[in-house]
Motif scaffolding. Structure first.
Motif, PDB file in Angstrom:
ATOM      1  N   SER A 154      -0.876  48.759   6.481  1.00 56.73           N
ATOM      2  CA  SER A 154      -0.061  47.350   6.985  1.00 56.73           C
ATOM      3  C   SER A 154      -0.478  46.667   8.938  1.00 56.73           C
ATOM      4  O   SER A 154       0.028  45.035   8.296  1.00 56.73           O
ATOM      5  N   VAL A 207      -1.760  42.577   8.980  1.00 54.22           N
ATOM      6  CA  VAL A 207      -1.403  41.697   9.742  1.00 54.22           C
ATOM      7  C   VAL A 207      -2.727  41.285  11.454  1.00 54.22           C
ATOM      8  O   VAL A 207      -2.292  39.698  11.347  1.00 54.22           O
ATOM      9  N   LYS A 214       4.665  40.719   9.205  1.00 59.42           N
ATOM     10  CA  LYS A 214       6.037  41.913   8.322  1.00 59.42           C
ATOM     11  C   LYS A 214       5.223  42.957   8.545  1.00 59.42           C
ATOM     12  O   LYS A 214       4.299  43.144   8.080  1.00 59.42           O
ATOM     13  N   SER A 262       5.627  47.577   6.675  1.00 60.76           N
ATOM     14  CA  SER A 262       6.074  49.219   5.301  1.00 60.76           C
ATOM     15  C   SER A 262       5.281  49.579   6.016  1.00 60.76           C
ATOM     16  O   SER A 262       4.187  49.735   6.188  1.00 60.76           O
ATOM     17  N   SER A 296      11.051  49.212   6.535  1.00 60.51           N
ATOM     18  CA  SER A 296      10.436  47.871   6.372  1.00 60.51           C
ATOM     19  C   SER A 296      10.820  47.891   7.958  1.00 60.51           C
ATOM     20  O   SER A 296      11.782  47.792   8.317  1.00 60.51           O
ATOM     21  N   TYR A 297       9.877  46.633   7.982  1.00 60.44           N
ATOM     22  CA  TYR A 297       9.479  46.006  10.176  1.00 60.44           C
ATOM     23  C   TYR A 297       9.089  45.138  10.305  1.00 60.44           C
ATOM     24  O   TYR A 297       8.866  44.641   9.585  1.00 60.44           O
ATOM     25  N   GLU A 298       9.583  44.742  11.910  1.00 60.94           N
ATOM     26  CA  GLU A 298       8.810  42.823  11.773  1.00 60.94           C
ATOM     27  C   GLU A 298       8.692  43.348  13.002  1.00 60.94           C
ATOM     28  O   GLU A 298       9.234  44.168  13.987  1.00 60.94           O
ATOM     29  N   VAL A 305      13.954  47.897   9.994  1.00 64.11           N
ATOM     30  CA  VAL A 305      14.654  46.779   9.462  1.00 64.11           C
ATOM     31  C   VAL A 305      15.901  47.695   8.468  1.00 64.11           C
ATOM     32  O   VAL A 305      16.420  47.512   9.496  1.00 64.11           O
TER      33      VAL A 305
END
Ligand SMILES: Cc1cc2nc3c(=O)[nH]c(=O)nc-3n(C[C@H](O)[C@H](O)[C@H](O)COP(=O)(O)OP(=O)(O)OC[C@H]3O[C@@H](n4cnc5c(N)ncnc54)[C@H](O)[C@@H]3O)c2cc1C
Length: 421
Positions: free
Chosen positions: A334, A338, A356, A358, A376-378, A387
Motif C-alpha cells: 500500500s 502511494v 490513502k 489500507s 484504513s489510514y490517511e 482512520v
C-alpha cells in the motif's frame, strides 16, 4: 525546468498532493532514473508501478540479491502443512517484462550527495530518486546467547526461504513428546500476529504428528495482536499444548545457549528440541548505511514515504517509521503505491493523488479457522494515521471463519500478482 538540489529541498515543503509540475527532469541526463533497493513486498510493487504507469518515461532499476523471493506471508501455512514451499516463491521475470531493469546484486553503499548507489559487484548506479525497501535486520545482542551464527541451531525463520525450510525440518524431526520453544520479539516488529499464527500452525502439525509434544512461548510483551482470538483458538483446537509466558511471568528475561539447546526463562532452564528465536528487529542495514535511520528505523513523511533526512530518498515497508500501520506485506504494498505515484509525479509531472493506505492481516489458527484484523489510514503532517479498523470476534461461526480463510487465499493470489506481475 531543471531544479538543482538546493532549490528542490526548498520547494519540498509543498505537499505531494499539490505537486503540479515535474520537480526533477533528469538533471539534463535524459530519462529520469529511479533505483529501488530490495525486491520484496514494498520494492517490487514500487518498481512495477513506476515502470508500468510511466510507460517507459522513467528508467527503473531494481536491486535484489535473490532470484526467487519467498514470501514470509503464508510461510506459517507451509509450517502447518497447508502450503508447499514452491507456492511461496516468486521470480522477477514479470517485473522485467514490465520494463524494470532487474539487477541481482547487493546494494552496499549510498552516496546521497553524488546520488549514487554502489553494488557489491562493483557497479555504481546514479539515481534521481532512490527507493529503499530492504525489510528488516536483527538487533545484535537482543536475545543474550543468540546471534546469526546460531541461526542454524536456533532458526528465526523471519526471513522466508532456507530458514523456513530448516524450521520445518526441525519440527518434523522432533522426538515424541518433545518441546518446541519460541522466543517472541518485542514491539515493533514485522507482522504483529506472525509469531502467534506460527504457534498455531506448529500446534496443528504437532497435534497430528506428535500429540504429546509441548509448545512454550517466552514473550517480552504483556499482550499481543489478536490475543483473545489466538488464546480462544489454542484452547479450542490445541488444549493444554501451548504455554504462553508473558512479561508478567518473566517472558522478558530470556537467554539461550544454542550449543546446549537450552533456554533460560527468568532463571528457569528448559531443554528445547526446537528453539525458534525471533530477535528484536531494525531496518535493513542499507537504510542505516544511507544515513536515513534515526535509531532502529527510518522516519518518513506520510504523504509520499520520503525520508525525513532527504526528499530524494523514499523508504517503504518494514524499514520505515511511518506511524500507525503495522509492519506487514499489505502495508508495504500500500505504501509502495502511494510512493510510486508521488515519485512518478515528481519526475514526469503526472497527477499525484492524495495518499490513502489500507491493511488487513489474516491469520490461520487451524484448518479453515481464519481470523483477521485491518484498518484504513490517511497521511497527516505527523504520520500515517489510522482512520478506522475492524477485527474478527471471538465465538464466530465456523462458516464465517472459513469465509475469512478463503478471503485470505484470494488476497495472497491478488497481492503477489500486484507485486510481481
Ligand atoms: C512469519 C511471517 C508471516 C507474515 N505474514 C504476513 C501476512 O499474512 N500478511 C502480511 O501482509 N504480511 C505478513 N508478514 C510480513 C511481511 O512479510 C513483511 O512485512 C513484508 O515482507 C515487508 O516488505 P518489505 O518490502 O519491507 O521487506 P521484504 O519483503 O523483506 O523485502 C526486502 C528485500 O530487500 C532485499 N534487500 C535487503 N537488503 C538489501 C540490499 N542491501 N541490497 C539489495 N537488496 C536488499 C531482501 O533480499 C528482500 O528481498 C509476515 C512476516 C512473517 C515473518
Amino acid at each position: 525546468m531543471t531544479l538543482n538540489r538546493r532549490a528542490f529541498l526548498g520547494s519540498s515543503m509543498v505537499t505531494a498532493a499539490g505537486l503540479a509540475a515535474p520537480m526533477v527532469l533528469a538533471d539534463g541526463h535524459g530519462k529520469p532514473r529511479v533505483v529501488v533497493v530490495g525486491g520484496g513486498a514494498g520494492g517490487a510493487t514500487a518498481a512495477r508501478y513506476i515502470a508500468k504507469d510511466s510507460k517507459g518515461a522513467v528508467d527503473v532499476t531494481l536491486i535484489e540479491p535473490s532470484r526467487t523471493y519467498y514470501t514470509c506471508f503464508f510461510s506459517n501455512l507451509y509450517l502447518g502443512g497447508f502450503r508447499d514451499m514452491d507456492d511461496l516463491g516468486h521470480s522477477y521475470g514479470g517485473l522485467a517484462a514490465n520494463g524494470v531493469n532487474v539487477v541481482h546484486d547487493w546494494a552496499v553503499a549510498v552516496d546521497r550527495d553524488a546520488k549514487t548507489v554502489s553494488l557489491a559487484g562493483g557497479a555504481v548506479l546514479p539515481y534521481d530518486k532512490l527507493i529503499l525497501s530492504p525489510g528488516i535486520d536483527f538487533v545484535e545482542g537482543a536475545v543474550p546467547g543468540w546471534d546469526v551464527s546460531a541461526q542454524n541451531a536456533m532458526p528465526h525463520a523471519y526471513k522466508a526461504g532456507s530458514q523456513t525450510e530448516l524450521l520445518k525440518a526441525q519440527l518434523n524431526a522432533m522426538p515424541e513428546g518433545g518441546t518446541f520453544v519460541m522466543v517472541a520479539p518485542p514491539n515493533p516488529y514485522r507482522c504483529p500476529p506472525g509469531p502467534y499464527e506460527r504457534i498455531s500452525m506448529v500446534a496443528h502439525h504437532l497435534k497430528a504428528n506428535n500429540p504429546t509434544a509441548k509448545i512454550i512461548v517466552a514473550d517480552p510483551k504483556e499482550k499481543f495482536s489478536k490475543m483473545a482470538l489466538f488464546q480462544e483458538g489454542w484452547a479450542n483446537h490445541y488444549e493444554g499444548m501451548v504455554d504462553w509466558i508473558g512479561a508478567d511471568f518473566g517472558g522478558d528475561n530470556v537467554s539461550v545457549d544454542p550449543a546446549a539447546m537450552t533456554v533460560s526463562i527468568d532463571g528457569e532452564v528448559t531443554k528445547a528440541d526446537v528453539c525458534n528465536v525471533i530477535p528484536a528487529m531494525k531496518a535493513g542495514r542499507i537504510a542505516e548505511l544511507a544515513g536515513v535511520t534515526d535509531g532502529n528505523w527510518a522516519p518518513v513523511n506520510a504523504a509520499d514515504m520520503s525520508s525525513k533526512a532527504d526528499p530524494d530518498v523514499h523508504v517503504l515497508g518494514d524499514a520505515s517509521q511511518q506511524g500507525d500501520m503495522p509492519k506487514s506485506g499489505f502495508s508495504a504494498n500500500s505504501q509502495a503505491k502511494v510512493c510510486a505515484n508521488a515519485v512518478r509525479g515528481a519526475l514526469t509531472g503526472s497527477k499525484v493523488f492524495p495518499a490513502k493506505f489500507s491493511n488487513t492481516c489474516w491469520s490461520l489458527i487451524a484448518t479453515e479457522d481464519g481470523v483477521k484484523v485491518g484498518a484504513s489510514y490517511e497521511a497527516t503532517p505527523e504520520k500515517i494515521a489510522k482512520v478506522d479498523g475492524f477485527i474478527s470476534a471471538t465465538g464466530e461461526t465456523a462458516e464465517l471463519r472459513k469465509a475469512t480463510f478463503q478471503e485470505s487465499e484470494g488476497w495472497y493470489s491478488g497481492i503477489t500478482a500486484d507485486m510481481f506481475g
